[in-house]
Design a protein around this motif. Structure first.
Motif, PDB file in Angstrom:
ATOM      1  N   UNK B  24       0.840  -1.210   0.000  1.00  0.00           N
ATOM      2  CA  UNK B  24       0.000   0.000   0.000  1.00  0.00           C
ATOM      3  C   UNK B  24       0.867   1.250   0.000  1.00  0.00           C
ATOM      4  N   UNK B  25       2.045   1.135   0.628  1.00  0.00           N
ATOM      5  CA  UNK B  25       2.964   2.283   0.603  1.00  0.00           C
ATOM      6  C   UNK B  25       3.608   2.439  -0.776  1.00  0.00           C
ATOM      7  N   UNK B  26       3.996   1.321  -1.372  1.00  0.00           N
ATOM      8  CA  UNK B  26       4.647   1.373  -2.699  1.00  0.00           C
ATOM      9  C   UNK B  26       4.391   0.054  -3.401  1.00  0.00           C
ATOM     10  N   UNK B  27       3.576   0.122  -4.433  1.00  0.00           N
ATOM     11  CA  UNK B  27       3.149  -1.087  -5.125  1.00  0.00           C
ATOM     12  C   UNK B  27       4.271  -1.804  -5.865  1.00  0.00           C
ATOM     13  N   UNK B  55      -6.688 -14.682  -5.293  1.00  0.00           N
ATOM     14  CA  UNK B  55      -7.917 -14.859  -4.522  1.00  0.00           C
ATOM     15  C   UNK B  55      -8.808 -13.615  -4.575  1.00  0.00           C
ATOM     16  N   UNK B  56      -8.321 -12.547  -5.203  1.00  0.00           N
ATOM     17  CA  UNK B  56      -9.160 -11.345  -5.327  1.00  0.00           C
ATOM     18  C   UNK B  56      -9.081 -10.413  -4.138  1.00  0.00           C
ATOM     19  N   UNK B  57      -8.252 -10.734  -3.150  1.00  0.00           N
ATOM     20  CA  UNK B  57      -8.142  -9.870  -1.964  1.00  0.00           C
ATOM     21  C   UNK B  57      -7.503  -8.543  -2.335  1.00  0.00           C
ATOM     22  N   UNK B  58      -6.573  -8.560  -3.257  1.00  0.00           N
ATOM     23  CA  UNK B  58      -5.741  -7.383  -3.513  1.00  0.00           C
ATOM     24  C   UNK B  58      -5.405  -7.314  -4.996  1.00  0.00           C
ATOM     25  N   UNK B  59      -5.293  -6.106  -5.523  1.00  0.00           N
ATOM     26  CA  UNK B  59      -4.668  -5.936  -6.825  1.00  0.00           C
ATOM     27  C   UNK B  59      -3.649  -4.801  -6.703  1.00  0.00           C
ATOM     28  N   UNK B  60      -2.657  -4.798  -7.591  1.00  0.00           N
ATOM     29  CA  UNK B  60      -1.666  -3.725  -7.596  1.00  0.00           C
ATOM     30  C   UNK B  60      -1.823  -2.978  -8.904  1.00  0.00           C
TER      31      UNK B  60
END
Lengths: 157, 157, 157, 157, 157, 157, 157, 157
Positions: B24-27, B55-60
């Motif tokens: 979240x600070x730096x992708x 799993x769909x929890x996160x994308x960058x």
């Protein structure tokens, strides 16, 4: 003048736009792979990306999905304020469940997006932490039934 | 049951949460650097990140700033609809200036965030492209005066 | 870019501001008299005034008082429109009793100021000539009880 | 009686109307030129104009264009008041950015037109100077998207 | 001019006011009895009363109490109209249960007072006879909980 | 039980209805003249009329026309109240310009009809005498544009 | 008369009230047990209960809890109707998810309580089955955050 | 997680559903009679019913009809609250005339169903007992004109 910043609006060339598009698809795509697509060396892509980030045009971040993490209740809360708007906006913005606060002209003074685990959680947030802020006169909650579109980029194509 | 997905809600352990915070600070932070902070090997971090994405929890992703790109008018548009809601939501979501469409319960049927270059642009969008969609009965526009908070992550800390 | 005109915003110097102030007090004050106050020759004042008019910064006009002429009913009419806004604004603007039409974001689509001789006149205007325009869905009339302030100039002092 | 003034409503003859029309086109047109059009001597025109001004029917003033002077945000603000209306109207009328204040019957107690340089300026005006006036219970802002018609004269033709 | 009638507004002298007050107390009080109170002969009182009636200042009528006659449901109905107002007002005024119709400026186009025997009666009136009139877009009903004041005279004392 | 009075609802026979109709046409019609129409002696009519008045079914009163007496501004005022309703209704009912006060269920707590001489008079009444009553939170004024129907009798025909 | 039924309102004696209270606690309590509490024989209790049921004063029914059965979304839907109210109320009442339909005076024409399994279910119900009924002009949904009180009996204690 | 209870949602088999349906028709139907319909012994039915009650899925209660008992005025009251919601909901729920209190998202903070004997009773309840609760900012009352549907069971068929 109605310009909001001291530095000039940035005019992106076609190459920068192509780089941003690559990173909108996958924020961790390698500079070498991007370079092949846009016709630049890896170093030149790296330099351009750094400049886009430094100038504030773009950031690359992890974006999480509240639903996948068990946050099943999203809502927009319209807030009517008595007196000055900014101190209330500041107080609301401090709340962890609040991911979006905008001061608006119109029937509501603030629009506030909240992400909660359950109806109980939302009720506690509204009742005990938003509505007790000094200057909050009333709230109206728009429960989300279905999020239809959410994009993170503009003005490139 | 009011669960919205077929697969179970994901319970993140402390290490996964720490990885997400780093991104979240730096992708584009390197897996090696993240590994040092969270106490895992580079390979283990890479594997975990891949699983969080799959799993769909996160994308960058690259997130661009509309203001820096000369899009000076943002607004939330409350839309009242006659008849079924979903076809109207679909039509509105096709518009390039629209970056957010949610179907809501409450005084408006849809909340639509739009990003425009100018008042003229916004007026043209509202008047000629949103209000002419079949089923749109009325719109009320909340012009943004100041965006106070915008975050892209929940449920981690 | 959110600039609305092709030519640049005009930055007035102190002398031009002083000239405008003189003409806000009395639009027919002689150039010689103005020249004495602002420290310019009559010819120089005349030239400056012409430039202010040509550039669109200022006009000098006769403004009549509706009440003195027997127009006793003034009101702001909020208009809600179905479909495109501009054709309705155009039609409303053609009416002689209408001296002000603005397209707005918010609960009304148009704000329309009207000047009438009597309640009967206002009712006829609303009922037979505004509400019958295609695309007018509803009107809400704000009768004026007392006009407290009206000025014709900004941005000078 | 519902007459608002002590002196009688003025009935303009055709010549006076023609003079006013000339001055609505150009407030500095010479009396000689007007005289030729309306068929009077320069002295007679001067005398008639003076009488129209003295009786309050007409004034001749410089009118400036806010947009040309860099005031890019215009809005109508509907104000809801608690308690007496006139003291609040007086306080609002003192603000430099306010060019129009009217006390109305209807959903708002005051309609206030404001002219600002930017969204920030408008927000500061609303939040720190209008909403802090004692007796102001709430404001709803109607941002102008396009000013379609504005005239300064009635009842002549 | 905002005068609504061709004949002049009537200025009542003290004796006429005293006569009207007597008749407001009891519309059948004898002219002789009134004459004693106001200091006129019976014939003079009769003449004055006739003139007040002929000029439209006053009428003497039987007023019945709906509650005593079994009409237990009174309500004010706010009507929103699409298109011209007067034809709808005319149609509503034809209904026997309607004792008051006024065209208004504001959030409703018509205010209509109705007197019904029961909730069923009111529902039938609204649903089958008011809402089916062409041009009626919506109704909002304000049920009377308690009639606190009702007088039939103004401007005399 | 939802009956509002201790004594029973009155069932009028055809003769009483005919008498009331006669008096609705002219409140001073002689008992002899009425008797001829309805087929009763003068004494019997007098007795019936007295009973109708004593039981509260009917009163005979002088009704004056506000417009003829120079009261050119009529309006319905919707009042929103904070706290108990009845003390506010009582205070409003004491005002001379108020001829009608009803406590209602719905968007307004009180509906108040007022009769004023002019806009200034109405503004003074609203601003200084209604809105200063303790418990009055807000007022919305519906100016009358045209009174279309007003009758004083129900339930007879 | 504002009585809604042909048969008279029932006046319950103290014994009948005590029986109802027993059955409000447990609808299957034996007549013998109730008889002991209220001082009647089992047969007399049985007879009284039958009479209360036959006269429509009381029914004894199974009441299920929607939450326990997996119906996690309850909401009140305010419906605005165009034209007659009853046909729309009838159509809405046919829907299985609707457990309550009332025709109301006020800002909504119908209040409709719905019980759904999920947000998707609710959206489908609103969008495809309620809003498509002819005569439904608009809906506003009040999502339940917490049901605080629900009782099934009145008028006894 | 958005589950509201600690114990799992109950999945009813066809036999349990059939038993509930029998008891929805008549809450005192004998277990023997139910057993014959659903194909179980009297003892098995008794056991199943007890389990349905113990688990909170179902209760069997006496439901009285307010109209038959002389409670002729039913209404839904929308309550707007200042500050926390739950203490106000608790206070409102204590009132005997209130049979339903739900905390909602939307234009009202609480929806409260009330059952009264008459308009006077309703007015007293609103004015003296609901509106005087600390935190109640405003109420809007929706009078019931006709109750069209009311069922006590969901999710079985």
């Amino acid at each position: 003048m109605n310009r909001k910043n001291d530095h000039p609006v940035i005019q992106l060339d076609e190459v920068s736009k192509a780089i941003i598009e690559q990173l909108q698809q996958d924020g961790r795509r390698s500079y070498a792979a991007i370079g092949k697509v846009v016709g630049l060396s890896e170093a030149a892509v790296r330099q351009r990306v750094q400049r886009l980030i430094d100038s504030g045009v773009m950031q690359i971040v992890a974006v999480t999905d509240p639903l996948e993490l068990g946050f099943a209740r999203q809502a927009m809360v319209g807030v009517k304020v008595t007196g000055p708007l900014e101190p209330v906006a500041d107080k609301v913005a401090e709340l962890a469940e609040v991911d979006y606060v905008v001061v608006t002209a119109g029937a509501y003074d603030l629009l506030v997006e909240v992400v909660c685990e359950s109806d109980e959680h939302l009720l506690e947030l509204l009742s005990c932490r938003i509505r007790t802020i000094e200057g909050v006169a009333a709230t109206e909650t728009f429960m989300y039934l279905r999020l239809r579109k959410q994009t993170y980029s503009w003005g490139v194509r």
